[in-house]
Design a protein around this motif. Sequence first.
Motif: not given
Length: 337
Positions: A287-300, A215-217, A331-336, A302-307
């Motif tokens: 630039l960061i979004e185009d390079a996938g930084g935002r999508d990767w962080a949100l996907a990661e 949850v912390g990650l 609640f801690v993870v799912d913010r705007e 979600a993966r950590r929350m599943a773990l």
Amino acid sequence: MTTAPASLSHSRVTITPALRAAVERLDHRSRHQAAYHFGWITAGGAPTSADAGKAVRPALALLSAEAVGAPPEVALPGAVAVELVHNFSLVHDDLMDGDEERRHRRTVWKLWGPSSAILTGDAMLALAQEVLLDTGLPTAAPAARLLTRATRHLIRGQVQDLSFEQRSHVTVEECVDMAAGKTGALLSASAAIGAVLAGAPETTVDALALYGDQVGLAFQLVDDVLGIWGDPAATGKPVHSDLRSRKKSLPVAHVLNQDGPLGDELAAWLTTPGEPGEEELRRVAALIEDAGGRDWALAEAARRMALAEEALRGVELDAGARDELLALGRFVVDREV
């Protein structure tokens, strides 16, 4: 915005009297500054009811006792202790980061100076151990050991975070390790300390600790996304706040470690002197979004929350408390974002 689970309001109501009683043990000056930091008094000493934070860590501590079939009162010293350690770190972080306000009030160091902030934080850290050991329970020493180890890793994460400011490049693995210490370690201890005080089996304690760690990650990953793209109305910070300070957050590290022109361009920008303007910040965020930084962080995240959720389902726990833990984690993870 996700509705806050009932465990948060219950946690704040439950721990506040015990937390106030603990702070009363401090010397007059440290007690005054700690009480101000917690939002109980004004700088001049008049009673007030300022925002004292969400009490996520105490809520985890209380729920972890309930999860193993113990009354939440068993975890109360642990809940107070983790809240003291958390606030020790906040008082020191404000000083190290030069932040002049927290929750729309001036910070301790800004009012009373750096030395006072250091001492007040230290006093809260020492008090956390005293609160645990004074319970007289046979499980108090293991709980204190758990919290001390978590504090050491929290400090390690802060040391790493500061060191990143002096470097032109950091790896994703280094950033994850830093977040596991700075953010994950205390959430992990909080999610396990009630179970430790209740004398739960080691396998159960380990599962709860793993839940808190993941949850912390996840929290840090989402926080780093908000630090670049978050709505100021939701975050309380200016848009692109982490980019203004050229912070090497997790989405940034993800792009830096890619081969190609976008990673090279971001690396060059991070070492550029001067205060970036709004147009420049928008360009770098894109630039960061185009390079996938935002999508990767949100996907990661979600993966950590599943773990985290998988860890709770791998051991026998009270069903109601497990559901509350899952709701609190979401609640801690799912913010705007």
